[in-house]
Design an enzyme around this catalytic site. Structure first.
Site, PDB file in Angstrom:
ATOM      1  N   THR A  13       0.833  -1.216   0.000  1.00  0.00           N
ATOM      2  CA  THR A  13       0.000   0.000   0.000  1.00  0.00           C
ATOM      3  C   THR A  13       0.863   1.260   0.000  1.00  0.00           C
ATOM      4  O   THR A  13       0.684   2.161  -0.829  1.00  0.00           O
ATOM      5  CB  THR A  13      -0.901  -0.008   1.257  1.00  0.00           C
ATOM      6  N   LYS A 106       8.520   0.675  11.600  1.00  0.00           N
ATOM      7  CA  LYS A 106       8.559   0.918  13.065  1.00  0.00           C
ATOM      8  C   LYS A 106       8.924  -0.323  13.849  1.00  0.00           C
ATOM      9  O   LYS A 106       9.637  -0.253  14.843  1.00  0.00           O
ATOM     10  CB  LYS A 106       7.230   1.500  13.551  1.00  0.00           C
ATOM     11  N   VAL A 133       6.290   6.766  12.444  1.00  0.00           N
ATOM     12  CA  VAL A 133       5.380   7.142  13.543  1.00  0.00           C
ATOM     13  C   VAL A 133       4.414   8.205  13.046  1.00  0.00           C
ATOM     14  O   VAL A 133       4.829   9.229  12.497  1.00  0.00           O
ATOM     15  CB  VAL A 133       6.157   7.710  14.763  1.00  0.00           C
ATOM     16  N   LYS A 206       6.083   2.383  18.118  1.00  0.00           N
ATOM     17  CA  LYS A 206       6.169   3.825  17.844  1.00  0.00           C
ATOM     18  C   LYS A 206       6.601   4.598  19.087  1.00  0.00           C
ATOM     19  O   LYS A 206       7.387   5.546  18.998  1.00  0.00           O
ATOM     20  CB  LYS A 206       4.818   4.320  17.328  1.00  0.00           C
ATOM     21  N   GLY A 303      -2.374   4.999   6.419  1.00  0.00           N
ATOM     22  CA  GLY A 303      -2.980   5.049   5.087  1.00  0.00           C
ATOM     23  C   GLY A 303      -1.952   5.322   4.000  1.00  0.00           C
ATOM     24  O   GLY A 303      -0.845   5.786   4.269  1.00  0.00           O
TER      25      GLY A 303
HETATM   26  N1  HSE Z   1      -1.430  -0.073  11.462  1.00  0.00           N
HETATM   27  C1  HSE Z   1      -0.969   1.247  11.712  1.00  0.00           C
HETATM   28  C2  HSE Z   1      -2.107   2.028  12.326  1.00  0.00           C
HETATM   29  C3  HSE Z   1      -0.502   1.874  10.436  1.00  0.00           C
HETATM   30  O1  HSE Z   1      -3.253   1.559  12.327  1.00  0.00           O
HETATM   31  O2  HSE Z   1      -1.860   3.115  12.829  1.00  0.00           O
HETATM   32  C4  HSE Z   1       0.344   3.095  10.645  1.00  0.00           C
HETATM   33  O3  HSE Z   1       1.555   2.803  11.264  1.00  0.00           O
END
Ligand code: HSE
Length: 433
Positions: A13, A106, A133, A206, A303
């Site tokens: 993505t 991360k 992050v 993070k 996203g």
């Molecule tokens: N899976 C992570 C979230 C994506 O939902 O924040 C961004 O790091």
């Protein structure tokens, strides 16, 4: 105009978002940074992703990342594979081959940042990780540059878009946990293993990255006390709202002379708190420092395009630095990386207020029994509520406490959970001022 060649490894993505952004915004990036970012080679082990990769037809497509590492014309490698291996091999291979690195990884940084940063510094190369992050939120470069003159006391926030999306859906009362998770997956927000989002592990990754930058200590994900959102029920969201709180999955790092507090858990915060209004897949990170006071950075936390925005920013930053500033580029950021050994606080010693939901048989003496155990451990009650039910049936009893030591709370809950009128494990959610 000078051209900088890029190799992109990982066309999921975010990878395809980066390629689209570099294609569609090529001119404005060149105008603003004074450099053309040219994608020379893209790599993925999945042939269909290679075939569908957006971008310049001139770019080479390969399933072998060594084609990028061995190419002397490539200046910067973008690692968007995710996970630990082969991502670590790609990053170390790129640095050993004299290439700068941009990564959004991360999980890898939270485990191996020291090895990566030290290797880069020893080679005079740059590693940028803004997208690791907070998606599009420019927190990493803000900490490394804009806030560099501050002693940071606290950094905390909503670090996972998927968990926040689920909790927001639960608070509006119109969607189940599973349906909200499915939507987050469809939106490309969730990790490929959504267990990382729900268990709090992604937030812990993070938080470790933020804490090591804020406090200059050797923090890894394993140092973070971590609880996810699976124990939070819709009734907890409703109960919390009754007392003026919302529930958020927060990553919290606070520094004091007692040491560094590092924790990720569902948290009750006042509905008037700025973080309460951060909904859906948005993230927000609060930073408190001695010079800058308080600051809240807010935006898209996950996203395709928000994350690509940060990757492209890092690429343009490295590209203009290596094009226009010929001296040792690593020296600019070297000062941040004089890390001290971690001095952390034990979770048991931290004092917090708590929301407790007990499931009990409704009969005389139950409330007295529970409050007796709480009082035995020096835990003071601030508020109590019980739904009306017929005697003998199971009812939820909700208690909000004043601040208590976590260690005492754990002992009290363990004793309460063994009482014969307590029918299932108590839900414990911490409260943040
Ligand atoms: N899976 C992570 C979230 C994506 O939902 O924040 C961004 O790091």
């Amino acid at each position: 105009m000078k051209k900088i060649n890029i190799g992109v490894v990982g066309l999921g993505t975010v990878g395809s978002g980066v390629l689209e952004a570099l294609r569609d915004n090529r001119d404005i990036i060149a105008e603003r940074s004074g450099v053309i970012l040219e994608v020379k080679t893209v790599c993925d082990k999945d042939p269909s992703k290679l075939e569908q990769a957006p971008g310049d037809d001139r770019s080479l497509r390969t399933a072998d990342f060594n084609d990028i590492l061995k190419d002397p014309e490539i200046d910067i490698v973008v690692e968007l594979v995710g996970g630990i291996e082969p991502a670590l091999t790609v990053i170390k291979g790129a640095l050993n081959a004299g290439k700068h690195v941009v990564t959004a990884n991360k999980a890898l940084l939270a485990e191996s940042w020291k090895e990566i940063i030290e290797l880069a510094a020893s080679k005079g190369l740059l590693v940028r990780f803004e997208a690791s992050v907070g998606g599009a939120i420019p927190i990493i470069n803000t900490l490394r540059e804009s806030f560099v003159g501050n002693r940071i006391n606290a950094v905390y926030g909503i670090l996972n878009g998927t968990a926040n999306f689920i909790l927001t859906a639960m608070s509006s009362g119109d969607m189940s946990f599973q349906k909200a998770l499915k939507i987050a997956q469809d939106k490309g927000i969730a990790e490929s293993d959504p267990g990382l989002d729900i268990s709090g592990a992604d937030s812990a990754h993070k938080l470790a990255i933020l804490a090591m930058l804020c406090f200059g200590q050797e923090v890894y994900a394993d140092d973070v006390y971590t609880e996810g959102i699976s124990s939070v029920g819709t009734q907890d969201v409703v109960n919390a709202a009754r007392w003026g709180y919302g529930i958020k999955l927060l990553g919290i790092a606070k520094n004091s002379e007692k040491g560094l507090e590092l924790r990720v858990h569902p948290t009750l915060i006042r509905l008037s708190h700025l973080l309460s209004g951060v909904n859906g897949a948005d993230n927000a990170i609060y930073v408190q420092g001695d010079l800058m006071g308080e600051s809240l950075l807010y935006g898209k936390g996950a996203g395709k395009y928000p994350t690509a925005s940060s990757v492209v920013g890092d690429l343009a930053g490295i590209a203009s630095r290596i094009s226009f500033w010929k001296k040792d580029p690593a020296a600019v950021s070297a000062g941040i990386y004089k890390f001290k050994k971690l001095s952390s606080r034990k979770m048991e010693d931290i004092e917090l207020a708590y929301y407790l939901r007990f499931s009990v048989i409704d009969k005389p003496g139950v409330l007295a029994g529970i409050s007796g155990v709480l009082s035995e451990y020096g835990i003071s009650i601030a508020n109590v509520a019980q739904e009306e039910r017929n005697e003998g049936e199971t009812v939820p009893v909700v208690i909000i406490t004043h601040k208590a030591r976590e260690g005492d709370m754990r002992k009290a809950i363990s004793k309460i959970d063994s009482l014969d009128y307590v029918t299932s494990g108590t839900v414990v959610i911490r409260i943040e001022d």
